[in-house]
Design an enzyme around this catalytic site. Structure first.
Site, PDB file in Angstrom:
ATOM      1  N   LYS A 198      -6.602 -13.450  -8.848  1.00 10.68           N
ATOM      2  CA  LYS A 198      -6.765 -12.842  -7.543  1.00 10.68           C
ATOM      3  C   LYS A 198      -8.122 -13.366  -6.819  1.00 10.68           C
ATOM      4  O   LYS A 198      -9.029 -13.852  -7.441  1.00 10.68           O
ATOM      5  CB  LYS A 198      -6.989 -11.345  -7.661  1.00 10.68           C
ATOM      6  CG  LYS A 198      -7.239 -10.512  -6.453  1.00 10.68           C
ATOM      7  CD  LYS A 198      -7.375  -9.058  -6.830  1.00 10.68           C
ATOM      8  CE  LYS A 198      -7.037  -8.273  -5.833  1.00 10.68           C
ATOM      9  NZ  LYS A 198      -7.213  -6.729  -6.131  1.00 10.68           N
ATOM     10  N   SER A 236      -3.488  -4.122  -3.790  1.00  6.25           N
ATOM     11  CA  SER A 236      -4.085  -5.582  -3.111  1.00  6.25           C
ATOM     12  C   SER A 236      -3.765  -6.798  -3.893  1.00  6.25           C
ATOM     13  O   SER A 236      -4.153  -7.857  -3.563  1.00  6.25           O
ATOM     14  CB  SER A 236      -5.480  -5.462  -2.760  1.00  6.25           C
ATOM     15  OG  SER A 236      -6.254  -5.012  -4.126  1.00  6.25           O
ATOM     16  N   SER A 282      -4.256  -1.079  -7.196  1.00  2.94           N
ATOM     17  CA  SER A 282      -3.892  -2.397  -6.562  1.00  2.94           C
ATOM     18  C   SER A 282      -3.529  -3.314  -7.827  1.00  2.94           C
ATOM     19  O   SER A 282      -2.994  -4.524  -7.362  1.00  2.94           O
ATOM     20  CB  SER A 282      -5.275  -2.981  -6.315  1.00  2.94           C
ATOM     21  OG  SER A 282      -5.571  -2.526  -5.044  1.00  2.94           O
TER      22      SER A 282
END
Length: 457
Positions: free
Chosen positions: A79, A154, A178
């Site tokens: 990420k 996310s 997320s």
């Protein structure tokens, strides 16, 4: 020949150990698939192709067919909010487009030490505060299983990369679903350990996150099998002196199948019938595996999502947006203002502190119930993956209704619990320090679920 892009960790390492593949060939095949299809998916936003090929060559030369670590030869996606040396760390914001990192942060270093091959950074939404992955810097990430649908957020880039066969494992973070939401939307597994299990330390900058991040956010893996989740988690977990909230590695041993509570509407969640059917199916699976699965044994948790939104929303509205709101893409800023603005407690600090006190009271009630039912199965989102624009400028009333569809997500964060998202939209949640029990139930469920394959692109 092994379909490397859909292979598990053990399958990749078996191919290397038998000489069927080199590490370079494993990486090259993933890069070829990324080159062919990432333009349509937008899962990876930055690659380190030359560097990772050189690292694979070096590992081949040093180790040959010997597997030198639990993640040796395995391609990873990370990420964008976690630092990788030589790549930018942007939080999705154009203002950070030149923010190149000098060193890896702790989790990335642990991955590398175990032999992982880091392909690059995955897409995120601005500030990672969204169940969608839309960025002012990188654009929109789509679901590789249906490009008209969101990949979730996310950690949407990592979920998309794993589902698309761009990476074997992704590394995300979960403050309010997320990891679990994009895993469920993209049809892969996603694991959020309990608070403190994975130490977070970034030597590139001083931590700036609030107390809610320390209590409710955790780094964890996304993968196409529970075994790959377990292997990766075992590598990244553990204490570090620079993260005083972290705890030593280790977990309660997994016990024989015990009692499982079904969480359905206790949070006030609005659930599509297809999600309820998936929940029923997981209950049937665990029953067949020897668990005692019971309904209506949990307390009223309808306030839990609201308290989470009050705490997170107050920090966002009162602290973050006044400073960086003008740097966030318009749809992301408005999403925060419309949804969290409906719950934030205002400028009176006593109201914010009251939310934390209510959290503690709710937690005590839940944990008392979990003494008898140490595992909980629940939906993640209340619906399958929605369209790409499901949260774009929808207004405050619709934003509150969206939270109602997601009310089975943030209670896990509010109470700092570990949770494993299954590919069918259901999650298994356990008590603090019971990650092994959660994963054992995940293995039991996986035996009855279809193998997770990569999307046809």
């Amino acid at each position: 020949m092994l379909a490397t892009e859909s292979a598990t960790i053990s399958e990749i390492q078996d191919a290397v150990a038998t000489g069927a593949l080199t590490r370079r060939e494993v990486v090259a095949r993933h890069l070829e698939r990324i080159e062919a299809h990432n333009g349509a998916i937008n899962g990876f936003v930055e690659l380190r192709s030359d560097e990772v090929l050189a690292e694979a060559d070096a590992a081949d030369a040093a180790h040959g067919r010997t597997i030198a670590g639990p993640l040796d030869g395995v391609p990873f996606s990370v990420k964008d909010s976690y630092s990788v040396a030589g790549l930018r760390r942007t939080d999705g914001l154009p203002v950070n487009k030149d923010n190149v990192q000098d060193t890896d942060e702790l989790t990335v270093r642990r991955l590398r030490d175990a032999g992982a091959l880091i392909l690059g950074h995955a897409a995120i939404p601005d500030l990672c505060i969204r169940w969608n992955t839309v960025s002012g810097l990188y654009g929109t990430t789509v679901n590789p299983r249906d490009r008209t649908r969101t990949a979730g957020g996310s950690s949407g880039g990592d979920a998309a990369n794993v589902a698309a066969g761009f990476a074997t494992v992704g590394i995300g973070g979960d403050l309010g679903g997320s990891i679990r939401v994009p895993a469920s939307f993209c049809g892969v597994y996603g694991f959020r350990p309990g608070a403190g299990r994975v130490a977070e330390f970034n030597p590139n900058h001083v931590p700036e996150d609030g107390i809610s991040h320390e209590v409710m956010c955790e780094i964890g893996p996304l993968a196409r099998s529970v075994r790959d989740i377990q292997i990766t988690y075992d590598v990244i977990q553990g204490h570090h002196e620079r993260d005083p909230a972290s705890v030593p590695a280790g977990s309660r041993p997994a016990r024989e199948p015990g009692r499982v509570a079904v969480l359905r509407h206790e949070t006030g969640a609005v659930l599509d019938p297809v999600i309820e059917r998936s929940l029923d199916h997981v209950a049937e699976i665990l029953t067949a595996e020897g668990y005692v699965v019971e309904e209506q044994v949990l307390p009223d948790l309808s306030r839990a999502p609201d308290v989470w939104a009050q705490i997170i929303g107050t920090e966002l509205i009162r602290d973050y947006l006044p400073v960086i709101g003008d740097q966030v893409i318009d749809s992301g800023r408005v999403h925060i203002e419309e949804m969290f603005g409906a719950y934030e407690t205002g400028s009176d600090v006593s109201a914010y502190l009251a939310a934390w006190r209510e959290r503690r009271a709710l937690q005590d009630t839940l944990l008392a119930a979990m003494e008898d039912h140490p595992l909980v199965i629940a939906p993640v989102a209340g619906m399958p993956a929605p369209p790409l624009d499901f949260d774009h400028h929808i207004g405050r009333e619709a934003s509150v209704a969206l939270l109602d569809r997601m009310r089975c997500v943030p209670w896990v964060n509010l109470f700092s619990l570990p949770g494993l998202a299954l590919p069918n939209g259901i999650q298994i949640v356990g008590r603090r320090f019971a990650e092994n029990e959660v994963l054992a139930a995940g293995f039991a469920a996986e035996r009855h679920l279809p193998r997770v394959d990569i999307a046809s692109l």
